[in-house]
Design an enzyme around this catalytic site. Sequence first.
Site, PDB file in Angstrom:
ATOM      1  CG  ASP A 176       1.196   0.450  -5.771  1.00 49.92           C
ATOM      2  OD1 ASP A 176       0.319  -0.168  -6.391  1.00 49.92           O
ATOM      3  OD2 ASP A 176       2.390   0.499  -6.129  1.00 49.92           O
ATOM      4  CD  GLU A 204      -2.017  -3.412  -5.595  1.00 45.63           C
ATOM      5  OE1 GLU A 204      -2.013  -3.960  -6.700  1.00 45.63           O
ATOM      6  OE2 GLU A 204      -0.971  -3.141  -4.971  1.00 45.63           O
TER       7      GLU A 204
END
Length: 633
Positions: free
Chosen positions: A283, A325
């Site tokens: 993330d 991401e």
Amino acid sequence: MTALSALETDAAIVVEHVARREQPADGETVARLRAEFPRLHGLFRALYGDRATSLESLLTLIDAVLDARADRPAELRRLDRDRAARPTWFESERMLGGVCYVDRFAGDLDGVRKMIPYFRELGLTYLHLMPLFASPEGDNDGGYAVSDYRTVDPALGTMADLRALAADLRDAGISLVLDFIFNHTSNEHEWATRALAGDPVYENFYLIFPDRELPDAYERTTREIFPDDHPGSFVPLPDGRWIWATFYRFQWDLNYANPDVFTAMAREMLFLANQGVEILRMDAVAFIWKRLGTTCESQPEAHLLLQAFNAVLRIAAPAVLFKSEAIVHPDEVQDYISPDECQLSYNPLQMALTWEALATRDARLLQLALDERHELPPGTAWVNYVRSHDDIGWTFADEDAARFGIDGGPHRRFLNDFYIGRFAGSFSRGFPFQENPRTGDARIAGTTASLAGIAAGDDGGEDRVVLAHALAMSTGGIPLLYLGDEVAQLNDDTFQDDPARRGDSRWAHRPERPSERYEERRDESTVAGRVFTRLRHLIDVRRATTEFAGNELIPFHTPHAAVVGFIRPATDEHGGAVLVLANVADEPAAIPSETVSGLDESAWDLIRDSAVGLGRGLVLPAHAFVWLRVRRL
């Protein structure tokens, strides 16, 4: 001392250190450590210097890695060996991902286990469960504010439930995917509470400043991510100090300039790997290193950190892959993708430009992205998606838009207005997310069906949903479905009545599982039934089409701005090639015979399972596509 002699000296110290451990490492693990140590050593020196404390930190890290390897269950060690024998397993044409929130889709982890027969019916080989760990009550950014990486939210189950689910999924041929939220913790994490209490060890886990001098200096070059929550990159603490919080005020950024932070997070990562997680979604990768005078995004050290985490996994849990991401400039997205960094990556450019093409009825920006920004290194793959749990941001490069006479800023504002439904004639029923009145910036929230026109009753809505997914399934890599979209779920407007969610419009596209639509999925007199039947057929065709394995793509241009085209070549000598053409316009597009003159006149329509003659060209209806097996002359 030269770099080589430093490596040799430190390696000897490590050998002695490992030999003194109470629990000796097995031969396979020692071999992996020997293979990865030079890389890990070099990365640690690049990140933390050549001081003695760096070696001490590296020895601590190696202990953590060896402990995790010793704890790795036998069945996961077997998976390590299997994946080593099939290193490109994730490039298969049979791969299909699904993503959902546990509570919204199935209630709890036991509910997810009960859904495995449906996942197999759909054809999933990859299941991404959105954040499910302990987090603050109320607003917690959909679980992305983690308070404990080793405790499942009690409302969802226990860590034992998660291990059992991972094992059941693995038995069903489905890889479990979880987020590794490693840029920040919640302000309720033990490290955060100890930092707030003045513990000097944990104060150094975060970026805390006594006054506004340095925060002001940093904020001259950083951007606001969630301006609705707070301006800038810092939030005040109760004692008057300031702490770095890139996203929400309850998410405190970790200080990776401290090697102890790297080791602490490596322990959490390896713990998750040993629960049976096979892919970790990394993330917010762009934000993990800060440097004064820069945007503090995509710094060189961010890549070194990912490579170091990768090296740790190659020793202790080599079956596990990383998925990047990175919602940044398209050039920067690809910088994170390599076998030594992140083997998988979301493809935000293709996602955004699919929606851009549907709004403008012009596929030229999407075609350009496939022409020039699609290629990846061997041993890596895109994860192609139509939409995710997150907002849609218009990530195209302004310089690409300028090649077609498009001004990026006004074009993004048009797209926002179009998908919010403010533009006359729009088929979309979306919501603005983090709309900034000062700058005009915004992103878009909404389910695929609501954004594509089904919610508005537009005649082309179902076709747009299928077309968008057909592109995600045919361009290469792993296609990813947000579960519920396969039955055309609509926005959940009730989020506006929930005090904990009304400030985050993304909850509109995170509805609870639409049970009635799933019950209708085999009834083609319903919207849900028609969309499900068409998407399920595409999945079946894709699984039987070896040309859809891997990422290789050859552009195929037509005279129509509304038609995107490419060829997926054979992956072996037994295959052919598949021509994909998709029309984003509201009217038919005639492809002249000259355009397909380099192909044999006889083709096979994979969707309709019938012969097609190309001698006179072909006509694509509005919002239609073809997958044609062809032979190039």
